[in-house]
Design a protein around this motif. Structure first.
Motif, short mmCIF file in Angstrom:
data_model
loop_
_atom_site.label_atom_id
_atom_site.label_comp_id
_atom_site.label_asym_id
_atom_site.label_seq_id
_atom_site.Cartn_x
_atom_site.Cartn_y
_atom_site.Cartn_z
N GLY A 138 0.58 -1.17 0.26
CA GLY A 138 0.09 0.31 -0.03
C GLY A 138 0.86 1.70 0.35
O GLY A 138 0.65 2.50 -0.94
N THR A 139 2.27 1.21 0.61
CA THR A 139 2.66 2.49 0.68
C THR A 139 3.08 2.44 -0.55
O THR A 139 3.80 3.52 -1.06
N VAL A 140 3.90 1.46 -1.44
CA VAL A 140 4.35 1.19 -2.80
C VAL A 140 3.09 2.18 -3.45
O VAL A 140 3.52 3.46 -4.26
N ARG A 141 1.92 1.55 -3.41
CA ARG A 141 0.82 2.76 -4.42
C ARG A 141 0.93 3.39 -4.31
O ARG A 141 0.75 4.80 -5.51
N SER A 142 0.76 4.00 -2.93
CA SER A 142 0.74 5.58 -2.75
C SER A 142 1.93 6.16 -3.29
O SER A 142 1.58 7.55 -4.00
N HIS A 143 2.91 6.20 -3.04
CA HIS A 143 4.19 6.69 -3.68
C HIS A 143 3.49 6.34 -5.23
O HIS A 143 4.05 8.30 -5.65
N VAL A 144 3.83 5.36 -6.19
CA VAL A 144 3.57 5.89 -7.75
C VAL A 144 2.74 6.80 -7.77
O VAL A 144 2.21 7.72 -8.47
N SER A 145 1.14 6.41 -6.97
CA SER A 145 -0.65 7.39 -6.87
C SER A 145 0.68 8.33 -6.53
O SER A 145 0.04 9.11 -7.89
N ARG A 146 1.37 8.87 -5.97
CA ARG A 146 1.15 10.18 -5.66
C ARG A 146 1.75 11.01 -6.36
O ARG A 146 2.46 12.23 -6.92
N ALA A 147 3.29 10.59 -6.60
CA ALA A 147 3.93 10.69 -7.87
C ALA A 147 3.76 10.89 -8.92
O ALA A 147 3.25 11.89 -9.70
N LEU A 148 2.89 10.02 -9.46
CA LEU A 148 2.25 10.64 -11.26
C LEU A 148 1.07 11.28 -11.00
O LEU A 148 1.23 11.97 -11.89
N ALA A 149 0.45 11.51 -9.43
CA ALA A 149 -0.83 12.73 -9.65
C ALA A 149 -0.01 14.22 -9.67
O ALA A 149 -0.53 15.35 -10.03
N THR A 150 0.73 14.17 -9.13
CA THR A 150 1.35 16.00 -8.78
C THR A 150 2.26 15.40 -10.36
O THR A 150 2.00 17.03 -10.39
N LEU A 151 2.85 14.70 -11.19
CA LEU A 151 3.16 15.10 -12.46
C LEU A 151 1.98 15.08 -13.47
O LEU A 151 1.78 16.22 -13.98
N ARG A 152 0.91 14.64 -13.15
CA ARG A 152 -0.47 15.17 -14.07
C ARG A 152 -0.61 16.51 -13.45
O ARG A 152 -1.30 17.71 -14.36
N VAL A 153 -0.48 16.87 -12.50
CA VAL A 153 -1.53 18.35 -12.04
C VAL A 153 -0.13 19.33 -12.28
O VAL A 153 -0.99 20.40 -13.33
N GLU A 154 1.79 19.11 -12.63
CA GLU A 154 1.92 19.82 -12.89
C GLU A 154 1.54 20.16 -14.78
O GLU A 154 1.67 20.95 -15.53
N LEU A 155 0.98 18.65 -14.88
CA LEU A 155 1.47 19.19 -16.71
C LEU A 155 -0.02 19.89 -17.03
O LEU A 155 0.21 20.69 -18.00
N VAL A 156 -1.08 19.74 -16.39
CA VAL A 156 -1.90 20.50 -16.88
C VAL A 156 -1.99 21.83 -16.06
O VAL A 156 -2.48 22.55 -16.96
N GLU A 157 -1.26 22.11 -15.41
CA GLU A 157 -0.91 23.78 -14.66
C GLU A 157 -0.57 23.88 -15.94
O GLU A 157 -1.14 25.07 -16.62
N GLU A 158 0.84 23.88 -16.47
CA GLU A 158 1.36 23.65 -18.16
C GLU A 158 0.98 24.30 -19.13
O GLU A 158 1.17 24.83 -19.69
N GLY A 159 0.09 23.37 -19.28
CA GLY A 159 -0.90 23.37 -20.39
C GLY A 159 -1.84 24.62 -19.75
O GLY A 159 -2.60 24.94 -21.50
N ALA A 160 -2.46 24.57 -19.20
CA ALA A 160 -3.32 26.18 -19.09
C ALA A 160 -2.83 27.57 -18.84
O ALA A 160 -3.41 28.23 -19.50
N ARG A 161 -1.13 27.37 -19.30
CA ARG A 161 -0.85 28.57 -19.58
C ARG A 161 -0.59 28.98 -20.84
O ARG A 161 -0.58 28.48 -21.69
#
Length: 161
Positions: A138-161
């Motif tokens: 569960g900890t591993v899944r959480s690390h991977v999920s949070r990392a991918l979510a962070t990367l997605r949010v940053e990419l969406v924010e970058e695309g909105a600029r």
């Protein structure tokens, strides 16, 4: 297999793995060198294990995480990323895209970055990564999920600029 045979067969793969984990060729070289010095002293015990290479990779991850606690990180060179990822199409666009992605990955917490490297570079399953890192699945899944979510949010924010 003695230590010299192990190095002859697996050194290049260990260095590639260390580059994926550390994000820097020079740091990877240093980490692998330190780990191999330790492993050489303990090789009789290590070679008797079911998976000596996995044990050495675990040593690389632990050494890297230990270094990250003590040192300030520097950005990864684009040459390292190109060597790791290859690429096709417009070289300038590939170079720029890889540099942007690596900068985002560099901003992740160390454990999230290691979990991503083990999942997507080493292609390990979540249970294998959990055993490798000595934590729950569960900890591993959480690390991977949070990392991918962070990367997605940053990419969406970058695309909105």
């Amino acid at each position: 297999m003695d230590f010299e045979e192990f190095l002859a067969v697996r050194l290049a793969a260990l260095l590639r793995f260390a580059v994926a984990v550390t994000g820097d060729q020079h740091r990877a070289d240093d980490v692998v060198q330190d780990v191999l010095v330790k492993a050489a002293r303990r090789w009789r015990r290590i070679q008797g294990m079911d998976a000596p290479e996995a044990y050495v990779k675990r040593m690389i991850v632990n050494q890297h995480l230990s270094w990250r606690r003590r040192r300030r990180e520097t950005p990864v060179s684009a040459e390292v990323l190109t060597a790791l990822g290859g690429g096709a199409g417009d070289p300038a666009a590939v170079h720029e895209g890889m540099a942007e992605l690596q900068a985002r990955i560099e901003g992740l917490p160390a454990r999230q970055r290691v979990a991503l490297a083990l999942r997507y570079y080493e292609d390990l399953s979540y249970p294998d990564i959990a055993r490798f890192l000595g934590c729950s699945e569960g900890t591993v899944r959480s690390h991977v999920s949070r990392a991918l979510a962070t990367l997605r949010v940053e990419l969406v924010e970058e695309g909105a600029r």
